[in-house]
Scaffold this motif. Structure first.
Motif, PDB file in Angstrom:
ATOM      1  N   SER A  10      41.298  65.915  66.138  1.00 24.38           N
ATOM      2  CA  SER A  10      42.079  67.142  66.245  1.00 24.38           C
ATOM      3  C   SER A  10      41.797  68.118  65.108  1.00 24.38           C
ATOM      4  CB  SER A  10      43.565  66.788  66.254  1.00 24.38           C
ATOM      5  OG  SER A  10      43.852  65.987  65.124  1.00 24.38           O
ATOM      6  N   ASP A  11      41.421  67.570  63.940  1.00 25.15           N
ATOM      7  CA  ASP A  11      41.269  68.461  62.778  1.00 25.15           C
ATOM      8  C   ASP A  11      39.802  68.789  62.516  1.00 25.15           C
ATOM      9  OD1 ASP A  11      41.595  65.902  60.200  1.00 25.15           O
ATOM     10  OD2 ASP A  11      40.687  65.891  62.173  1.00 25.15           O
ATOM     11  N   ALA A  12      39.046  68.841  63.593  1.00 27.08           N
ATOM     12  CA  ALA A  12      37.604  68.975  63.433  1.00 27.08           C
ATOM     13  C   ALA A  12      37.199  70.214  62.653  1.00 27.08           C
ATOM     14  CB  ALA A  12      36.951  68.999  64.808  1.00 27.08           C
ATOM     15  N   ALA A  13      37.606  71.353  63.140  1.00 26.87           N
ATOM     16  CA  ALA A  13      37.127  72.591  62.536  1.00 26.87           C
ATOM     17  C   ALA A  13      37.584  72.708  61.090  1.00 26.87           C
ATOM     18  CB  ALA A  13      37.635  73.785  63.342  1.00 26.87           C
ATOM     19  N   ALA A  14      38.798  72.289  60.837  1.00 27.82           N
ATOM     20  CA  ALA A  14      39.304  72.371  59.476  1.00 27.82           C
ATOM     21  C   ALA A  14      38.491  71.487  58.551  1.00 27.82           C
ATOM     22  CB  ALA A  14      40.768  71.947  59.445  1.00 27.82           C
ATOM     23  N   ALA A  15      38.043  70.345  59.073  1.00 26.59           N
ATOM     24  CA  ALA A  15      37.305  69.415  58.230  1.00 26.59           C
ATOM     25  C   ALA A  15      35.907  69.931  57.933  1.00 26.59           C
ATOM     26  CB  ALA A  15      37.227  68.066  58.920  1.00 26.59           C
ATOM     27  N   VAL A  16      35.346  70.661  58.837  1.00 19.73           N
ATOM     28  CA  VAL A  16      33.951  71.036  58.666  1.00 19.73           C
ATOM     29  C   VAL A  16      33.775  72.294  57.829  1.00 19.73           C
ATOM     30  CG1 VAL A  16      31.813  71.516  59.865  1.00 19.73           C
ATOM     31  CG2 VAL A  16      33.473  70.005  60.883  1.00 19.73           C
ATOM     32  N   LYS A  17      34.775  73.145  57.854  1.00 25.21           N
ATOM     33  CA  LYS A  17      34.568  74.404  57.151  1.00 25.21           C
ATOM     34  C   LYS A  17      35.550  74.596  55.994  1.00 25.21           C
ATOM     35  CE  LYS A  17      33.023  76.385  61.498  1.00 25.21           C
ATOM     36  NZ  LYS A  17      33.415  77.178  62.643  1.00 25.21           N
TER      37      LYS A  17
ATOM     38  N   LEU B   8      42.690  79.488  60.719  1.00 29.20           N
ATOM     39  CA  LEU B   8      41.887  79.139  61.884  1.00 29.20           C
ATOM     40  C   LEU B   8      42.623  79.424  63.172  1.00 29.20           C
ATOM     41  CD1 LEU B   8      39.829  76.124  60.900  1.00 29.20           C
ATOM     42  CD2 LEU B   8      39.313  77.534  62.897  1.00 29.20           C
ATOM     43  N   GLU B 157      32.741  63.626  56.975  1.00 31.17           N
ATOM     44  CA  GLU B 157      33.866  64.041  57.809  1.00 31.17           C
ATOM     45  C   GLU B 157      33.403  64.341  59.228  1.00 31.17           C
ATOM     46  OE1 GLU B 157      35.592  67.303  55.730  1.00 31.17           O
ATOM     47  OE2 GLU B 157      36.407  65.984  54.175  1.00 31.17           O
ATOM     48  N   ILE B 161      34.560  62.517  62.721  1.00 29.13           N
ATOM     49  CA  ILE B 161      35.104  63.167  63.917  1.00 29.13           C
ATOM     50  C   ILE B 161      34.478  62.568  65.173  1.00 29.13           C
ATOM     51  CG2 ILE B 161      35.150  65.341  65.193  1.00 29.13           C
ATOM     52  CD1 ILE B 161      35.236  66.694  62.377  1.00 29.13           C
ATOM     53  N   ARG B 223      37.210  73.091  69.369  1.00 32.43           N
ATOM     54  CA  ARG B 223      37.509  72.810  67.959  1.00 32.43           C
ATOM     55  C   ARG B 223      36.642  73.640  67.020  1.00 32.43           C
ATOM     56  NH1 ARG B 223      41.854  70.578  69.642  1.00 32.43           N
ATOM     57  NH2 ARG B 223      41.637  68.524  70.598  1.00 32.43           N
TER      58      ARG B 223
END
Lengths: 386, 280
Positions: A10-17, B8, B157, B161, B223
């Motif tokens: 669920s927290d994919a985008a937050a984790a990557v950027k 975001l 990370e 995922i 995402r």
């Protein structure tokens, strides 16, 4: 993290950027210099602990081993890591050797009136020598840049032929140089006629170079070479080089500027080859055009192949082995080359990937340990699955 | 972290709003074409891919689908036409420049770096925007070490995922086929793209894996807020997930529209099944 049918958390985008670069690393700005300091300390100990006759046979062999490792490890950056097949490494070495030798030879003649060694340990002569080696490295690096450019268009065998040609061109050009100016008076009254072509000894080579090279200098520079090679390999820069070796198209698609990687590899490798050439010239006291020949280049290629492509420790071991072996076989003079060749054939049959393959010595031990752990009782079901 | 997710959310809200209007085109391809000698591999190919859109590109074997990808990623330079990403013109860029601009791809035949570890495959792609040069690499300055550590954490990370973090230290060549396909997608995402080009991601997967893949592709789009262009031969998959589909045959676009429109287009049926009995 949600498991099951969905494979994206669920927290994919937050984790990557993440925006802020807040990571903790150990040590301060000087930490990076520690390994080099340790290496130079070892070189100092080697220099002073070994018995006085610096020109003894064993010391000489130790020096040659150090220089050969520098050459083999630097070639490995091009051939092993970046996957460009260069067989002109001796050419870079000769460029560096001639540059360094001519600087100390004519330099000490102008400064101190003779070509004998000047000053003691870390004396003025030593600094002239160190400067000349660095100059040799820089000139070789420029040559490396020029030779690296065709590698952007050529691959495999074709590039190998270009690098081979480079070494041969250097050899022939050096043969055409003018005779050496052998004393101070002649040097002071020198005319333009004697400077064109440059007085580098022609096909006889440049001899009478002051022998400044000692174990301290060899092993200090070896340390720096090994540290630089290893840090390159284990960094983003090294990964980029390895990606060029593995798959150029995929490397480009991942944003790697393959042209820059190839040229960088050539420049770095040529720099260290040039420095090694300087060390070599001041160790034996002579450099000659045949030092640029492809036979010498081939020795280093064999070392990188035998050591395993990209493996720094493997290539180091191979360099030591292939330098010591001919010395041990001196008693069987006439069979020496046969034994040497046989060993290579056996090696290629038994371990075609080289001594250590793509791994380093310490990684081999780790792997063995991990294998032992896995083959123990606690094998997870995931690992025995179909 | 809180402000980040908030930001975001705002961003995705903006995007959702924008996707409704047809003017918000992220990747605008206008009539690109290339020929190899006398062979016109692709002619007048156009595509308007909106932000976070999920479009498909289909056609019989040899129709020029992968050539389109190669044109978009700079492997080939188009003979004619224009490619625009956001406000940026891409026309004659080199492949690595186009990747840096924000178009990432996977390959039809898997092209991982086999002798690099799984983690290093991802790190290689993630290091695209690193600033530190050769000198700071060699003397290992503090800034360099911070950058490398950050890269390592971000790559792990990303692997987490996709539930591949346990295999991080393994060589990429030791992964199963399905995992290798997955790693290719992860690696492309690590370049932080705006547009993701997937070249037959379902090839060689079993039915369950295909179902999971369809779900993954949708979720990746949601995402990571990337626009996805998909080449695929598996029609149920394409029809299920793509919003619009372009059909190529012999390098020419023969149909374009929603899955339902394309499925009922007589020219598409002819291309796939042959042109009816009277020709035989």
């Amino acid at each position: 993290m949600a498991r099951g049918t969905s494979s994206v958390g669920s927290d994919a985008a937050a984790a990557v950027k993440p925006e802020a670069a807040e990571v903790a690393v150990k040590g301060n700005g000087w930490t990076g210099l520690i390994p080099i300091a340790i290496g130079i300390l070892i070189a100092l100990v080697l220099h002073f602990a070994l018995p006085a006759p610096q020109r003894s046979y064993n010391t000489q062999i130790l020096q040659i081993i150090g220089i050969v490792i520098v050459l083999a490890v630097s070639l490995n950056i091009v051939n092993g890591m970046t996957g460009q097949f260069s067989i002109g490494h001796a050419g870079f070495m000769a460029v560096g050797g001639y540059t360094a030798a001519s600087i100390t030879y004519y330099g000490s003649m102008l400064l101190w009136g003779s070509t004998t060694k000047h000053g003691g340990f870390l004396g003025s002569g030593d600094w002239l020598f160190l400067g000349s080696c660095l100059a040799g490295g820089l000139v070789a690096a420029i040559a490396g840049y020029v030779v690296g450019l065709p590698s952007l268009r050529l691959r495999g065998d074709y590039l190998a032929i270009v690098t081979l040609g480079f070494g041969e061109i250097i050899r022939v050009v050096l043969q055409q140089t003018g005779p050496l100016i052998e004393d101070v008076k002649a040097l002071q009254s020198v005319g333009l006629k004697q400077l064109v072509p440059p007085p580098l000894g022609g096909s006889l080579g440049l001899s009478g170079i002051p022998k400044y090279t000692n174990l301290f200098w060899v092993y200090s520079i070896l340390t720096i070479t090994l540290v630089v090679a290893y840090r390159l390999k284990s960094s983003s820069a090294g990964r980029s080089m390895i990606s060029v070796r593995e798959d150029e198209l995929a490397a480009q698609a991942m944003g790697v500027n393959i042209a820059r990687q190839k040229v960088t590899a050539f420049v770095v490798a040529a720099f260290f080859a040039g420095v090694a050439g300087g060390l070599f010239a001041h160790s034996t006291g002579t450099v000659s055009p045949k030092d640029a020949g492809f036979q010498q280049s081939f020795d280093y290629v064999i070392m990188t192949v035998l050591g395993g492509r990209g493996s720094i420790s493997g290539v180091t071991l191979a360099a030591i082995f292939l330098t010591v072996l001919p010395e041990l076989l001196r008693d069987f003079e006439q069979y020496r080359l046969i034994v040497y060749a046989l060993l290579l054939i056996i090696m290629m049959l038994v371990r075609p990937q080289g001594l250590l393959g793509i791994h380093e010595v310490w990684e081999m031990f780790n792997r063995r340990r991990r294998k032992a752990e896995v083959s123990g009782s606690d094998v997870s079901p995931a690992e025995v699955g179909p | 972290m809180k402000s980040l997710t908030g930001g975001l959310a705002a961003k995705s809200g903006l995007i959702a709003g924008g996707a409704a209007s047809s003017s918000d085109v992220l990747l605008d391809v206008r009539e690109i074409g290339i020929s190899f000698g006398g062979l016109k591999a692709v002619q007048k190919f156009s595509l308007r891919l909106p932000r976070a859109g999920l479009y498909g590109l289909i056609g019989p074997n040899g129709a020029g689908k992968t050539t389109v990808f190669n044109l978009l990623t700079g492997v080939y330079q188009p003979d004619s036409g224009e490619i625009q990403l956001g406000s940026q013109r891409l026309g004659q860029g080199k492949p690595h420049e186009i990747t840096a601009a924000g178009i990432a791809r996977t390959f039809q035949n898997i092209r991982l770096f086999p002798s690099l570890s799984v983690l290093d495959n991802v790190r290689l792609a993630g290091q695209l925007h690193n600033r530190h040069g050769l000198l700071s690499t060699v003397i290992r300055t503090r800034g360099y070490r911070c950058e490398e550590e950050l890269l390592r954490q971000r790559s792990l990370e990303l692997l987490q995922i996709f539930e591949l973090q346990d295999r991080a230290d393994e060589l990429a060549s030791n992964l199963s086929y399905g995992h290798q396909r997955k790693l290719e997608i992860i690696r492309a995402l690590a370049t932080n793209p705006k547009v993701l080009l997937l070249d037959e991601p379902a090839a060689g997967l079993n039915p369950q894996e295909k179902l999971a893949l369809a779900e993954s592709i949708r979720q990746i789009r949601d995402r990571f807020q990337v626009a996805v262009l998909l080449i695929e031969h598996d029609m149920p998959l394409v029809m299920k997930i793509c919003e619009r589909i372009t059909v190529l045959e012999y390098g020419i676009t023969i149909s374009e529209g929603t899955p339902a429109e394309v499925q009922n287009d007589p020219r598409v049926i002819a291309a796939y099944l042959g042109a009816g009995l009277e020709d035989a």
